[in-house]
Design an enzyme around this catalytic site. Structure first.
Site, PDB file in Angstrom:
ATOM      1  N   ASP A 286      46.362  43.652  31.166  1.00 50.10           N
ATOM      2  CA  ASP A 286      46.446  42.906  32.434  1.00 50.10           C
ATOM      3  C   ASP A 286      47.771  42.183  32.538  1.00 50.10           C
ATOM      4  O   ASP A 286      47.918  41.091  32.023  1.00 50.10           O
ATOM      5  CB  ASP A 286      45.283  41.919  32.522  1.00 50.10           C
ATOM      6  CG  ASP A 286      45.196  41.253  33.883  1.00 50.10           C
ATOM      7  OD1 ASP A 286      45.873  41.707  34.806  1.00 50.10           O
ATOM      8  OD2 ASP A 286      44.434  40.268  34.014  1.00 50.10           O
ATOM      9  N   GLU A 320      50.338  37.537  40.637  1.00 50.17           N
ATOM     10  CA  GLU A 320      48.978  37.926  41.014  1.00 50.17           C
ATOM     11  C   GLU A 320      47.964  36.932  40.476  1.00 50.17           C
ATOM     12  O   GLU A 320      46.986  36.593  41.136  1.00 50.17           O
ATOM     13  CB  GLU A 320      48.649  39.328  40.471  1.00 50.17           C
ATOM     14  CG  GLU A 320      47.321  39.884  40.960  1.00 50.17           C
ATOM     15  CD  GLU A 320      46.114  39.485  40.103  1.00 50.17           C
ATOM     16  OE1 GLU A 320      44.987  39.619  40.577  1.00 50.17           O
ATOM     17  OE2 GLU A 320      46.308  39.017  38.958  1.00 50.17           O
ATOM     18  N   GLU A 321      48.222  36.444  39.259  1.00 51.20           N
ATOM     19  CA  GLU A 321      47.185  35.695  38.548  1.00 51.20           C
ATOM     20  C   GLU A 321      46.879  34.325  39.154  1.00 51.20           C
ATOM     21  O   GLU A 321      45.729  33.906  39.167  1.00 51.20           O
ATOM     22  CB  GLU A 321      47.561  35.516  37.079  1.00 51.20           C
ATOM     23  CG  GLU A 321      47.656  36.813  36.277  1.00 51.20           C
ATOM     24  CD  GLU A 321      46.306  37.491  36.087  1.00 51.20           C
ATOM     25  OE1 GLU A 321      45.297  37.022  36.623  1.00 51.20           O
ATOM     26  OE2 GLU A 321      46.275  38.526  35.391  1.00 51.20           O
ATOM     27  N   ASP A 348      45.453  47.786  38.299  1.00 48.02           N
ATOM     28  CA  ASP A 348      45.273  46.445  37.729  1.00 48.02           C
ATOM     29  C   ASP A 348      43.855  46.323  37.175  1.00 48.02           C
ATOM     30  O   ASP A 348      43.156  45.358  37.426  1.00 48.02           O
ATOM     31  CB  ASP A 348      45.544  45.373  38.801  1.00 48.02           C
ATOM     32  CG  ASP A 348      45.460  43.967  38.212  1.00 48.02           C
ATOM     33  OD1 ASP A 348      45.530  43.822  36.977  1.00 48.02           O
ATOM     34  OD2 ASP A 348      45.312  43.009  38.995  1.00 48.02           O
TER      35      ASP A 348
HETATM   36 ZN   LIG Z   1      45.597  41.665  36.701  1.00 48.42          ZN
END
Ligand SMILES: [Zn+2]
Length: 451
Positions: A286, A320-321, A348
């Site tokens: 990730d 993104e996180e 993802d």
């Molecule tokens: Zn991710």
């Protein structure tokens, strides 16, 4: 120049148009021979490691992505600037069960975005709950206490992302709900199906007008232990100490490069993953995996000398996180760019062997993608299901662009996700490569046929 890279007689004959199945075979052969996605991922995780938005490592990752694209000969390489949140974990994070003079440590980590506790920690009685509703129902009874959310991910869900989706509200909303009832901190069972002592971080948020209380994840084994103690009827007190904080936003960037379309260059198929990760482990699955696969998918096409009718653009999204600022900035810029986005494909969900793709689009587009899956059969990635996509491309989807997500085998993903266990030794080079090949095949076919 590109002709030098032609590896097969099929593709080397410009007169005879190779079929998509022939092209798929060549992409698979090339990919499985070179296993280049794994080299890219090794570089990213080895030289840089994890890369939380706003950190020096995230800045290095931007430079790395830019250079990788240049090395692979992508076209129109550029950085799209974006301001990102900058949260730091700090040195101290610990918790202990306090029984008289006895302190039993619990494996915890701060959730991303959490405020710190006072330096000496917060010591309070623990109340176990299993949902946000339960906290609302308890109301005043949690006042001055630490709310412990302990609803596990549902193990009966075969698609583990569904289990995650069914439990993650405790992590994202838990602190707000607890604070509304007057609690002093929130502790959340880690989002993992594995029972062990490794805590898993992830995003949480506050809302205006509600007190900001510290929030941490406890390992699954720790959660079970704490729960057993509470079930024995004892009053359990916990001391929680966190030193995390939020600094001013930092400038960062999405990184993008492409193969220009030969006939309709203004029609674009996006393939991508996110460059940032949590500050645990190496961010290998990730989403280093998605980054490496997106780069490799375009690289494979370049190496075979393929030039699709429409542009295929690799986008390495930032943040993104904990904010999605990169995905939002990309969608915003596209609104005024005059380009038409045909589809966006994100990886993802980990670098495991690909099973197929999830498609969020109207039923006509869904059927078209389904009809393209024949070319994916050879590598076993031909299951097309309704729904899915990726966070980074969700702002594009809101603007009407068909959203597609690579679906890999996913039984182990959440064992590693957002934790110290998400390291490159958990990634198999062939499985990772197959995902890159699947993305290359589908994006190429969409770029040729349209949707
Ligand atoms: Zn991710």
């Amino acid at each position: 120049m590109l002709l030098l890279f032609f590896s097969s007689s099929v593709l080397a004959q410009p007169q005879s148009q190779p079929s998509i199945n022939e092209i798929s075979s060549e992409l698979a052969k090339k990919g499985l021979t070179g296993l280049h996605a794994f080299s890219l991922l090794s570089e990213l995780t080895g030289k840089i490691g994890n890369r939380l938005s706003g950190s020096p490592q995230a800045a290095k990752a931007v430079q790395w992505g830019n250079k990788a694209m240049m090395n692979m000969g992508f076209e129109n390489i550029r950085l799209e600037p974006v301001m990102v949140p900058h949260w730091v974990r700090g040195k101290t994070e610990r918790a202990a069960i306090i029984e008289g003079k006895k302190n039993t440590p619990l494996a915890i980590c701060a959730l991303g975005g959490s405020v710190a506790t006072p330096t000496k920690g917060i010591t309070a009685e623990v109340v176990e709950v299993h949902s946000l509703t339960e906290v609302r129902d308890l109301g005043n009874k949690v006042k001055g206490k630490i709310v412990f959310y302990n609803r596990p991910m549902d193990p009966t869900k075969l698609f583990t992302f569904e289990a995650y989706g069914g439990a993650v509200d405790q992590r994202t909303e838990g602190a707000v709900e607890a604070a509304k009832a007057g609690a002093v901190a929130a502790l959340v069972r880690s989002m993992s199906l594995a029972i062990d002592n490794v805590p898993h971080t992830g995003a949480m948020h506050y809302v205006d007008g509600v007190a900001e209380i510290p929030s941490a994840a406890v390992s699954t084994a720790g959660a079970d232990k704490l729960s057993a103690l509470l079930k024995s009827g004892k009053k359990v007190r916990l001391r929680l100490t966190l030193s995390c904080k939020t600094l001013p936003d930092n400038e960062s960037a999405n990184v993008m490069g492409e193969i220009r379309g030969s006939e309709r260059p203004n029609e674009v198929v996006v393939i991508g993953g996110h460059l940032d990760s949590w500050d645990k482990g190496q961010g290998a699955h990730d989403d280093g995996a998605g980054v490496a696969q997106s780069l490799e998918a375009l690289c494979l096409m370049r190496e075979l000398g393929l030039r699709p009718k429409r542009t295929i653009r690799c986008v390495l999204f930032m943040n993104e996180e904990n904010g999605l600022r990169g995905g939002k900035a990309y969608a915003e810029e596209k609104r005024s760019s005059g380009e038409r986005h045909i589809a966006a494909i994100e990886s993802d969900a980990g670098g495991f062997a690909p099973l197929g793709f999830g498609v969020s689009a109207d039923s006509a587009v869904f059927e078209k993608v389904k009809n393209m899956s024949g070319a994916l059969q050879e590598i076993g990635a031909d299951r097309i299901r309704k729904g899915g996509g990726g966070s980074d491309i969700s702002p594009l989807a809101s603007a009407g662009v068909p959203e597609i997500g690579l679906i890999p085998e996913n039984q182990r993903y959440f064992d590693y996700h957002h934790s110290d266990k998400d390291t490159i030794d958990k990634v198999n080079p062939r499985e990772l490569e197959l995902g890159a090949i699947a993305m290359a095949i589908l994006s190429y076919e969409i770029a040729q046929e349209g949707l």
